[in-house]
Design an enzyme around this catalytic site. Sequence first.
Site, PDB file in Angstrom:
ATOM      1  N   ASP A 270       9.580 -27.534  11.065  1.00 45.28           N
ATOM      2  CA  ASP A 270       7.959 -27.735  11.174  1.00 45.28           C
ATOM      3  C   ASP A 270       7.758 -28.373  10.145  1.00 45.28           C
ATOM      4  O   ASP A 270       8.010 -28.618   9.037  1.00 45.28           O
ATOM      5  CB  ASP A 270       7.749 -25.875  10.708  1.00 45.28           C
ATOM      6  CG  ASP A 270       6.210 -25.996  12.076  1.00 45.28           C
ATOM      7  OD1 ASP A 270       4.808 -26.490  11.476  1.00 45.28           O
ATOM      8  OD2 ASP A 270       6.348 -24.567  13.537  1.00 45.28           O
TER       9      ASP A 270
ATOM     10  N   GLU B  16      -4.689 -31.775  20.124  1.00 49.76           N
ATOM     11  CA  GLU B  16      -6.256 -31.975  21.272  1.00 49.76           C
ATOM     12  C   GLU B  16      -7.071 -32.662  20.558  1.00 49.76           C
ATOM     13  O   GLU B  16      -7.229 -33.279  21.943  1.00 49.76           O
ATOM     14  CB  GLU B  16      -6.815 -30.699  20.929  1.00 49.76           C
ATOM     15  CG  GLU B  16      -5.597 -29.740  21.292  1.00 49.76           C
ATOM     16  CD  GLU B  16      -4.674 -28.909  20.887  1.00 49.76           C
ATOM     17  OE1 GLU B  16      -3.201 -29.005  20.919  1.00 49.76           O
ATOM     18  OE2 GLU B  16      -4.483 -29.115  18.755  1.00 49.76           O
TER      19      GLU B  16
ATOM     20  N   ASP C  93       2.388 -32.257  17.340  1.00 47.98           N
ATOM     21  CA  ASP C  93       1.616 -31.151  17.576  1.00 47.98           C
ATOM     22  C   ASP C  93      -0.326 -31.118  17.200  1.00 47.98           C
ATOM     23  O   ASP C  93       0.132 -32.631  16.209  1.00 47.98           O
ATOM     24  CB  ASP C  93       2.374 -30.017  16.311  1.00 47.98           C
ATOM     25  CG  ASP C  93       1.269 -28.513  16.350  1.00 47.98           C
ATOM     26  OD1 ASP C  93       1.137 -28.468  17.821  1.00 47.98           O
ATOM     27  OD2 ASP C  93       1.598 -27.554  15.290  1.00 47.98           O
TER      28      ASP C  93
END
Length: 926
Positions: free
Chosen positions: A396, A513, A510
């Site tokens: 991550d 949006e 990630d």
Amino acid sequence: MKSYQKLTTTQPAACRVEEEGAAPIPTGCGKLAPWWVGSGLLVVAVLLSTITVWVLRQVSGGWLGPMLPPKCLLVPESHRFDCYPERRVVVTQELCESRGCCFIQSPTRAEGKQGVPWCFYPPDFPSYTLESLNQTALGMVGLLVRREKAYYPRDIEKLRLDVEFETDTRLHIKITDAANPRYEVPFDVPRVIKRAENPIYSLNFSWDPFGVLLWRKATGTVLLNTTVAPLIFADQFLQISTSLPSKFLYGLGEHRGSLLHSLNWNTLTLWARDVSPTESFNLYGAHPFYLVMEEGGDAHGVFLLNSNAMEVALQPAPGLTWRSIGGVLDFYIFLGPDPNMVIQQYQQVIGFPAMPPLWALGFHLCRWGYRSSNETWQTVRAMRNYQIPQDAQWNDIDYMDGYRDFTLDSQRFASLPSLVEDLHKHGQRYVMILDPGISSTSPNGSYWPFDEGLRRGLFLNTTQGQPLIGQVWPGFTAFADFSNPDTHQWWLENLQHFYAHVPFDGLWIDMNEPSNFMDGSEDGCPPGELDSPPYTPAVLGDSLSAKTVCASAKQKASVHYNLHNLYGLMEAKATASALIRIRGKRPFIISRSTFPSQGRYSGHWLGDNRSQWKDMYYSIPGLLSFSLFGIPLVGADICGFSGSTSEELCTRWMQLGAFYPFARNHNTQNEKAQDPTAFSPAARTAMKDVLLTRYSLLPFLYTLFHRAHLQGDTVARPLFFEFPWDMATWELDRQFLWGRSLLVTPVLEPGVDSVIGYVPRGTWYDFYTGSSVNSSGEMLKMSAPLEHLNLHIREGSILPTQKPGTTTEVTRGNPLHLIVALSSHATTWGDLFWDDGESLDTFERGNYSYVVFNVTQNIFTSTVLHASTEATKVTIGTLSIFGVQKPPSKVLLNGQERPFSYLDNQVLTVSDLGISLHQGFSVQWL
């Protein structure tokens, strides 16, 4: 003005059959539509209630309030289409009637809650008229005219109607401004050159008011009837409603809930949003596609090619209303007639999914909170020490320097290049995260990604032409504009620079949006109708800019208002192209935000779920919905992302997650580890065993992905796809199938040692033992101790499996084991696609092997239809045949007698075959 219902046969000009050779409307143009009145008894009841209310009003002197027009009282509650859908507004009678609509307070709806609308359209509300209709080579073109303005600004008076009979099972209907160009999704769709010759559908139009009437020829089922409510087409408010043939509707993502949507006044919003999956919220992706099951088992699908913010309102009529705040109404209707074919036809429009590399189907491990590359490495070594299968290790944002893309923390992650080298030596892969927000606060000249992006003008801009600055993990950030082709080149160059130091194998994109910790930007959003449109769909936060960028932001292709829902797709497209250029192999990408056609470029995970039992359940309808959306490479964070898991929950979730098409265990920082090595020996063994089961099934799973890539088959599949005639399967979402053959029945509750699952009619075989279960189509209780996942093979199937190893690389070199599940009344069949597992376009270039297996009477045959050198590197070691009812006296391999074993549960096994995959062969038992 005519009513919104089917018109009578005495009014032929308003009810025409516009397709050559079309049959009369099955319900008859002369009858009130069944979705309008239900039956003659309902008509009588409504009329009686109307008279009763009128009499009471007269007798009471008006104490019931103002007299309502009879036309309003005639509309049943379930058929009331909302005339005032605005949220956060107390709809009064005055407001409602100012729009020319009916107002009846309903005791079944509290104001502000979803339910029967108090303000709804009367039957004679003004709509468009079909003024002209002309034949074209592919269909028809028409002109729609609105004589009376509707109530949203910039109503468009004249619309163009284009109809194309594209194939026998696909109809294309597009409605747009007749005079001025409008934004349309920059989307490659198939162009047909010939009109369908034998369509299985018939199409009618109501002329005044305009409406589309579409039905299935074979059954007469009405699939669309848009005359149930008026068409509204304003600049920033597009609305069209239709009846539905049943209450069984699926799709319309991304949302968290059951697979089957409720039609009880349920509104689904499509606007990409970063939020932990929660019921009723609009989530990460937007998929304006639905599938409906019809009475008798037929199915159809509808796709609205529109990327603007929208909502879809469902009501129990059954009916549906599309509301978008931009673009055009561009519909594709797919006639199936079975659900599998509907999804194939949908993907013929949006594109078939990419073929993933084989290693993508292995087990992936990640967490947010690995404090260093050495700690990450320790986890990898522990997995190897316990010989637990693992193909990919992920990181991550921990690996970054200050959470900035394309950087490496030189203190804590200095050994990352060595870790990646070690993974590669062990046949494993490395995947890292990237976010689209580029840090904007580094000193000038010190951070190339921002400096160069700024120099080339590659970021989203404000209305003033300056980079829009928001805030994400690194602090203040600019956002890459992936609608600009030049951004793709810049993205590639950044990845090339990082790859030179850390040769990653796949990418996790990630926050796309795009996510923003601010609403809009550091300066908010400017006033205007892009950021504050006349109508805002029911988005979380009540604003288009809530936790994202301003809708008015400028991008190369258009304003963000139009492109927001495409952001993740455009980033995935740029990333896939870059990976192909860098590695020269099939790209592996997992994206959070998605849009139709995303499967061509990436897979998807279901976002930041929680370590709760209900989240484990919700993952099943989630992955099945994405199967409908053409994104088969999908899974949830196994054991849950946020919160702390328990050993029992994680064990059960690892069992379920081992059958996600994309299987990754991932959790958040500051929680205890949840990789398999973190648990007791018993739990660790159960997790290891189910992963070995997954790896044994990789040849079968890989072949399913080939079929998805080739023709749009689903991989994880709802039961009703295979048993559409069995209505008991239509609501099932606690089980699923791999392909047509393997039934997965997980435990989804704590503290139990059994599970109740539906077993469709027929014979099913226990995957592990071969023992048969004969079902009449019923719920069965199955033993399910903590270490056991129930798997059943459908009769008539042949599954290619393989001796599992700890990586896909090791596994693919092991002997194959073919499992035959005999059927007494159906053909027994299976297939296997085999290639090198990572090269580009192996099928298209002919660099593959394809083998078909079948059983006729008591003879098993393997037929090689296409062969490559890869097939010479693997052998078929074992053949197990389930359901051999009598002990054989002998078994022949290509006519030569071979030893065999036969068990009391009717399982015949022939071992040590040693036959190369590229050689055909037969086995006969006598």
